[in-house]
Write an enzyme that holds these catalytic residues in place. Structure first.
Site, mmCIF file in Angstrom:
data_model
loop_
_atom_site.group_PDB
_atom_site.id
_atom_site.type_symbol
_atom_site.label_atom_id
_atom_site.label_comp_id
_atom_site.label_asym_id
_atom_site.label_seq_id
_atom_site.Cartn_x
_atom_site.Cartn_y
_atom_site.Cartn_z
ATOM 1 N N GLU A 161 -4.686 -21.746 31.627
ATOM 2 C CA GLU A 161 -5.016 -22.232 32.958
ATOM 3 C C GLU A 161 -6.534 -22.343 33.045
ATOM 4 O O GLU A 161 -7.245 -21.501 32.497
ATOM 5 C CB GLU A 161 -4.556 -21.268 34.056
ATOM 6 C CG GLU A 161 -3.059 -21.201 34.232
ATOM 7 C CD GLU A 161 -2.421 -20.135 33.366
ATOM 8 O OE1 GLU A 161 -3.167 -19.286 32.820
ATOM 9 O OE2 GLU A 161 -1.182 -20.148 33.208
ATOM 10 N N TYR A 177 -11.177 -28.202 25.872
ATOM 11 C CA TYR A 177 -9.748 -28.116 25.558
ATOM 12 C C TYR A 177 -9.175 -29.493 25.211
ATOM 13 O O TYR A 177 -8.333 -29.608 24.318
ATOM 14 C CB TYR A 177 -8.991 -27.476 26.726
ATOM 15 C CG TYR A 177 -9.438 -26.057 27.021
ATOM 16 C CD1 TYR A 177 -9.622 -25.137 25.990
ATOM 17 C CD2 TYR A 177 -9.707 -25.622 28.321
ATOM 18 C CE1 TYR A 177 -10.056 -23.839 26.239
ATOM 19 C CE2 TYR A 177 -10.139 -24.327 28.585
ATOM 20 C CZ TYR A 177 -10.314 -23.439 27.537
ATOM 21 O OH TYR A 177 -10.746 -22.160 27.793
HETATM 22 C C1 LIG Z 1 -16.704 -23.463 28.428
HETATM 23 C C2 LIG Z 1 -17.537 -22.693 27.397
HETATM 24 C C3 LIG Z 1 -16.670 -21.583 26.808
HETATM 25 C C4 LIG Z 1 -17.974 -23.682 26.276
HETATM 26 O O1 LIG Z 1 -18.668 -22.945 25.300
HETATM 27 P P1 LIG Z 1 -19.719 -23.658 24.279
HETATM 28 O O2 LIG Z 1 -19.920 -22.744 23.131
HETATM 29 O O3 LIG Z 1 -20.905 -24.075 25.029
HETATM 30 O O4 LIG Z 1 -18.904 -24.949 23.836
HETATM 31 P P2 LIG Z 1 -19.132 -25.772 22.485
HETATM 32 O O5 LIG Z 1 -20.583 -25.908 22.222
HETATM 33 O O6 LIG Z 1 -18.274 -25.205 21.413
HETATM 34 O O7 LIG Z 1 -18.584 -27.204 22.911
HETATM 35 C C5 LIG Z 1 -17.437 -27.799 22.316
HETATM 36 C C6 LIG Z 1 -17.040 -28.986 23.165
HETATM 37 O O8 LIG Z 1 -16.722 -28.551 24.497
HETATM 38 C C7 LIG Z 1 -17.188 -29.516 25.458
HETATM 39 N N1 LIG Z 1 -18.246 -28.902 26.267
HETATM 40 C C8 LIG Z 1 -18.702 -27.639 26.162
HETATM 41 N N2 LIG Z 1 -19.608 -27.407 27.127
HETATM 42 C C9 LIG Z 1 -19.741 -28.541 27.828
HETATM 43 C C10 LIG Z 1 -20.536 -28.912 28.950
HETATM 44 N N3 LIG Z 1 -21.382 -28.056 29.538
HETATM 45 N N4 LIG Z 1 -20.404 -30.172 29.425
HETATM 46 C C11 LIG Z 1 -19.561 -31.047 28.866
HETATM 47 N N5 LIG Z 1 -18.776 -30.755 27.783
HETATM 48 C C12 LIG Z 1 -18.868 -29.504 27.283
HETATM 49 C C13 LIG Z 1 -17.704 -30.691 24.635
HETATM 50 O O9 LIG Z 1 -16.615 -31.557 24.406
HETATM 51 C C14 LIG Z 1 -18.123 -30.017 23.344
HETATM 52 O O10 LIG Z 1 -18.084 -30.884 22.255
HETATM 53 P P3 LIG Z 1 -19.377 -31.804 21.897
HETATM 54 O O11 LIG Z 1 -20.503 -30.833 21.701
HETATM 55 O O12 LIG Z 1 -18.951 -32.512 20.665
HETATM 56 O O13 LIG Z 1 -19.607 -32.673 23.091
HETATM 57 C C15 LIG Z 1 -18.828 -22.092 28.025
HETATM 58 O O14 LIG Z 1 -19.485 -23.094 28.777
HETATM 59 C C16 LIG Z 1 -18.588 -20.905 28.914
HETATM 60 O O15 LIG Z 1 -18.567 -19.764 28.457
HETATM 61 N N6 LIG Z 1 -18.382 -21.168 30.225
HETATM 62 C C17 LIG Z 1 -18.133 -20.092 31.189
HETATM 63 C C18 LIG Z 1 -16.778 -19.440 30.955
HETATM 64 C C19 LIG Z 1 -15.653 -20.452 30.948
HETATM 65 O O16 LIG Z 1 -15.625 -21.390 31.740
HETATM 66 N N7 LIG Z 1 -14.676 -20.229 30.050
HETATM 67 C C20 LIG Z 1 -13.491 -21.050 29.945
HETATM 68 C C21 LIG Z 1 -12.491 -20.551 30.913
HETATM 69 S S1 LIG Z 1 -11.012 -21.527 30.914
#
Ligand SMILES: CC(C)(COP(=O)(O)OP(=O)(O)OC[C@H]1O[C@@H](n2cnc3c(N)ncnc32)[C@H](O)[C@@H]1OP(=O)(O)O)[C@@H](O)C(=O)NCCC(=O)NCCS
Length: 174
Positions: A120, A132
């Site tokens: 979710e 995702y």
């Molecule tokens: C969501 C989260 C886990 C992503 O972590 P991250 O290490 O920055 O993500 P990645 O660098 O591995 O990104 C992989 C892909 O995710 C997407 N993505 C990640 N962050 C993004 C952003 N800020 N905006 C748009 N796309 C994003 C992109 O598709 C990216 O691929 P790309 O680099 O080829 O465009 C991080 O922002 C976070 O911890 N957020 C707060 C907690 C949260 O929301 N957790 C998920 C709960 S369901």
């Protein structure tokens, strides 16, 4: 495969009790309603039902630092891996850490018998939804008012078929 950066590496490994302080600190700055430490402790004790991993930043002359974590519930009687929580420390985001951590965790879940995955996510959390969707997760339903803190709707996303080759590519590219 560790995420390699110029001055160090991000290494993925099982979470331990000793990580909890850092894991909880990341959770607190990542979510409006973070998990309490006891929730992570409980998951660590349920070894056969929960997969708990951490990503650790390792650099010469620096203490290792936990920079991300994931918990996945294994609901194997349903062939399911349910992503319970995933967070990356703000200064380490957009470097592929979540992608690698999620891909590696789902590979492990597949090897333990999961065939599909679900989660979710808050409707407003576009970054996570984009992550995702990159894995092939699709929105299949809305859970109205799922998040009690803001009464925000939760989007239910599923990945109908876990594909080891695709997950390996995502782990490598992250
Ligand atoms: C969501 C989260 C886990 C992503 O972590 P991250 O290490 O920055 O993500 P990645 O660098 O591995 O990104 C992989 C892909 O995710 C997407 N993505 C990640 N962050 C993004 C952003 N800020 N905006 C748009 N796309 C994003 C992109 O598709 C990216 O691929 P790309 O680099 O080829 O465009 C991080 O922002 C976070 O911890 N957020 C707060 C907690 C949260 O929301 N957790 C998920 C709960 S369901």
């Amino acid at each position: 495969m560790p995420v390699t950066q110029s001055e160090g590496d991000v290494v993925l490994r099982p979470m331990t009790i000793a990580d909890l302080g850092q894991v909880v600190a990341i959770d607190r700055i990542s979510f409006p309603t973070p998990w309490p430490e006891d929730a992570f402790r409980y998951e660590l004790e349920r070894k056969h039902r929960s997969l708990c991993w951490a990503a650790e930043w390792r650099a010469p002359a620096e203490d290792p630092e936990v920079v991300a974590s994931i918990v996945v519930w294994l609901v194997l009687e349903e062939d399911e891996a349910h992503i319970a929580t995933l967070a990356v420390k703000p200064g380490y985001r957009r470097q592929g850490i979540a992608q690698t951590l999620l891909a590696r965790a789902l590979i492990e879940c597949t090897q333990r018998g999961a065939k599909q995955a679900l989660l979710e996510v808050r409707e407003s959390n576009q970054a996570a939804q984009k992550l995702y969707r990159k894995f092939g997760f699709e929105s299949v339903g809305l859970r109205r008012g799922y998040y009690q803190d803001t009464h925000e709707d939760g989007i239910l996303m599923t990945l109908a078929s876990l594909d080891l080759d695709k997950l390996a590519d995502l782990a490598e590219a992250g």
